[in-house]
Motif scaffolding. Structure first.
Motif, PDB file in Angstrom:
ATOM      1  N   ALA A 192       0.849  -1.701  -0.160  1.00 47.44           N
ATOM      2  CA  ALA A 192       0.270   0.678   0.150  1.00 47.44           C
ATOM      3  C   ALA A 192       0.581   1.187  -0.037  1.00 47.44           C
ATOM      4  CB  ALA A 192      -0.883  -0.556   1.647  1.00 47.44           C
ATOM      5  N   ARG A 193       2.106   1.619   0.768  1.00 45.08           N
ATOM      6  CA  ARG A 193       2.841   2.174   0.993  1.00 45.08           C
ATOM      7  C   ARG A 193       4.125   2.561  -0.246  1.00 45.08           C
ATOM      8  NH1 ARG A 193       7.621   2.807   4.305  1.00 45.08           N
ATOM      9  NH2 ARG A 193       7.458   0.889   4.496  1.00 45.08           N
ATOM     10  N   THR A 216      -7.358  -0.973   0.301  1.00 47.82           N
ATOM     11  CA  THR A 216      -7.902   0.149   0.537  1.00 47.82           C
ATOM     12  C   THR A 216      -7.592   0.954   1.827  1.00 47.82           C
ATOM     13  OG1 THR A 216      -9.761  -1.033  -1.278  1.00 47.82           O
ATOM     14  CG2 THR A 216     -10.329   1.149  -0.318  1.00 47.82           C
ATOM     15  N   GLU A 217      -7.682   0.303   2.425  1.00 47.37           N
ATOM     16  CA  GLU A 217      -7.988   1.200   3.783  1.00 47.37           C
ATOM     17  C   GLU A 217      -6.469   1.514   4.113  1.00 47.37           C
ATOM     18  OE1 GLU A 217      -9.172  -1.997   7.017  1.00 47.37           O
ATOM     19  OE2 GLU A 217     -11.108  -1.241   6.800  1.00 47.37           O
ATOM     20  N   GLU A 221      -4.906   5.307   3.833  1.00 44.68           N
ATOM     21  CA  GLU A 221      -4.571   5.873   5.296  1.00 44.68           C
ATOM     22  C   GLU A 221      -3.069   6.449   4.408  1.00 44.68           C
ATOM     23  OE1 GLU A 221      -1.450   3.624   8.393  1.00 44.68           O
ATOM     24  OE2 GLU A 221      -3.433   3.330   8.247  1.00 44.68           O
ATOM     25  N   TYR A 222      -2.887   5.673   3.864  1.00 45.22           N
ATOM     26  CA  TYR A 222      -1.219   6.750   3.095  1.00 45.22           C
ATOM     27  C   TYR A 222      -0.821   7.957   2.364  1.00 45.22           C
ATOM     28  CZ  TYR A 222       2.072   2.419   5.592  1.00 45.22           C
ATOM     29  OH  TYR A 222       1.838   1.872   6.458  1.00 45.22           O
ATOM     30  N   GLY A 223      -2.010   7.962   1.976  1.00 44.62           N
ATOM     31  CA  GLY A 223      -2.450   8.985   1.359  1.00 44.62           C
ATOM     32  C   GLY A 223      -2.653   8.503  -0.387  1.00 44.62           C
ATOM     33  N   ARG A 224      -2.855   7.590  -0.735  1.00 45.60           N
ATOM     34  CA  ARG A 224      -2.635   6.682  -2.191  1.00 45.60           C
ATOM     35  C   ARG A 224      -3.936   6.261  -2.981  1.00 45.60           C
ATOM     36  NH1 ARG A 224       1.548   2.487  -3.265  1.00 45.60           N
ATOM     37  NH2 ARG A 224       1.753   4.198  -4.883  1.00 45.60           N
ATOM     38  N   ASP A 249     -15.786  -5.518  -8.842  1.00 52.06           N
ATOM     39  CA  ASP A 249     -16.553  -4.326  -8.159  1.00 52.06           C
ATOM     40  C   ASP A 249     -16.513  -3.939  -6.877  1.00 52.06           C
ATOM     41  OD1 ASP A 249     -18.486  -3.614 -10.327  1.00 52.06           O
ATOM     42  OD2 ASP A 249     -19.979  -5.022  -9.757  1.00 52.06           O
ATOM     43  N   ALA A 250     -15.515  -5.407  -6.136  1.00 54.14           N
ATOM     44  CA  ALA A 250     -14.590  -5.179  -4.642  1.00 54.14           C
ATOM     45  C   ALA A 250     -12.833  -4.727  -5.174  1.00 54.14           C
ATOM     46  CB  ALA A 250     -14.668  -6.538  -4.770  1.00 54.14           C
ATOM     47  N   GLY A 251     -12.484  -4.054  -6.029  1.00 57.14           N
ATOM     48  CA  GLY A 251     -11.395  -3.613  -6.565  1.00 57.14           C
ATOM     49  C   GLY A 251     -10.705  -4.723  -6.378  1.00 57.14           C
TER      50      GLY A 251
END
Length: 291
Positions: A192-193, A216-217, A221-224, A249-251
């Motif tokens: 994520a980061r 996604t969460e 959190e990391y602004g991305r 749809d779930a990503g």
């Protein structure tokens, strides 16, 4: 939705003609897996087995990921290539940079590096790399690789890697996407980061969606959250157009599939046994999704 297949556990000589079939049928990509050796005395615990022992036999073939990628790129025109996953911190930084860059050039930019930290201490020892710092070194390796792939005079000065100003050519024709694998919180945060995507394994629906939601969460959190991000995994569910629409749809952006698993191959010899299942999947799933 993208559809990928994998080379894992296939006969090495079957991989190239299968890649051609997938390319012609409209699949999006193919992943390689990575192990260097199987030690006679295996002390490391395999994390995904109750017994702690890998489910594959010692003589199982694990062809080199980047040699295989270069060979597949030479016999295809549109298929992309990635890993599930490549144990990058078990190798020196410059070796990884050179191999991936060369594959990127030869494929016309059709490669993604999907890296993980692995679990087999013996492989790290044989390669002269520190097993205990593998996570921290991968965290640094990701931005270091991006710096080394820019072309021209490049350098890197970090905690674990020191690269004086140098040229390392050829350099990729464009940015190489970097994914990360692993299910631990540290691995998900790394993806994520620092990364352009995450590679998982094979999951039931609820588990797959759970990982997608957690990523996604973390990206929020990391602004991305507004940046492009891919999630590549396999679903342990009967394939259907509806399944893959719900996954999208779930990503989940990409799924790994093996249409030949459990299929009736008839009298087709050798690698031709893959052709009918591949073509049927393309007709019944990919074409109907408009991918």
């Amino acid at each position: 939705m993208q559809f990928w297949s994998g080379a894992t556990f296939l006969d090495t000589t079957d991989v190239l003609p299968l890649a051609q079939m997938l390319d012609e049928a409209g699949f999006d990509g193919m992943v390689t897996s990575d192990h260097m050796i199987y030690p006679r005395q295996l002390q490391s615990t395999y994390p995904d087995s109750g017994s702690g022992t890998p489910p594959w036999a010692p003589e199982t073939a694990w062809p080199d990921a980047w040699v295989l990628t270069g060979a597949m790129a030479a016999v295809t025109t549109r298929l992309r290539f990635s890993n599930a996953v490549y144990i990058a911190p078990a190798r020196p930084l410059l070796e990884v940079a050179k191999q991936v860059a060369t594959a990127a050039v030869l494929s016309g930019g059709r490669v993604t590096l999907a890296a993980g930290v692995g679990w087999m201490r013996e492989e790290y020892a044989l390669m002269g790399q520190d097993f205990s710092t593998r996570g921290k070194r991968l965290d640094e390796m990701i931005p270091a690789l991006r710096a080394l792939w820019r072309g021209g005079w490049v350098s890197w000065h970090g905690e674990h890697y020191q690269v004086p100003e140098m040229m390392i050519e050829p350099h990729p024709p464009g940015p190489v996407p970097i994914f990360c694998g692993g299910e631990s919180e540290a691995a998900l945060r790394r993806a994520a980061r620092l990364c352009d995507g995450w590679v998982g394994y094979a999951y039931r629906w609820d588990d797959a969606v759970g990982y997608a939601h957690r990523l996604t969460e973390l990206r929020r959190e990391y602004g991305r959250l507004d940046e492009p991000f891919d999630i590549l995994l396999a679903l342990m569910e009967p394939p259907s157009v509806d399944l893959y629409r719900r996954a999208q749809d779930a990503g989940i952006t990409s799924v790994m599939v093996a249409p030949w698993m459990g299929a009736q191959h008839g009298d087709s010899p050798g690698v031709e046994r893959f052709r009918k299942p591949v073509e049927l999947f393309a007709q019944n799933i990919i074409a109907k999704l408009g991918c």
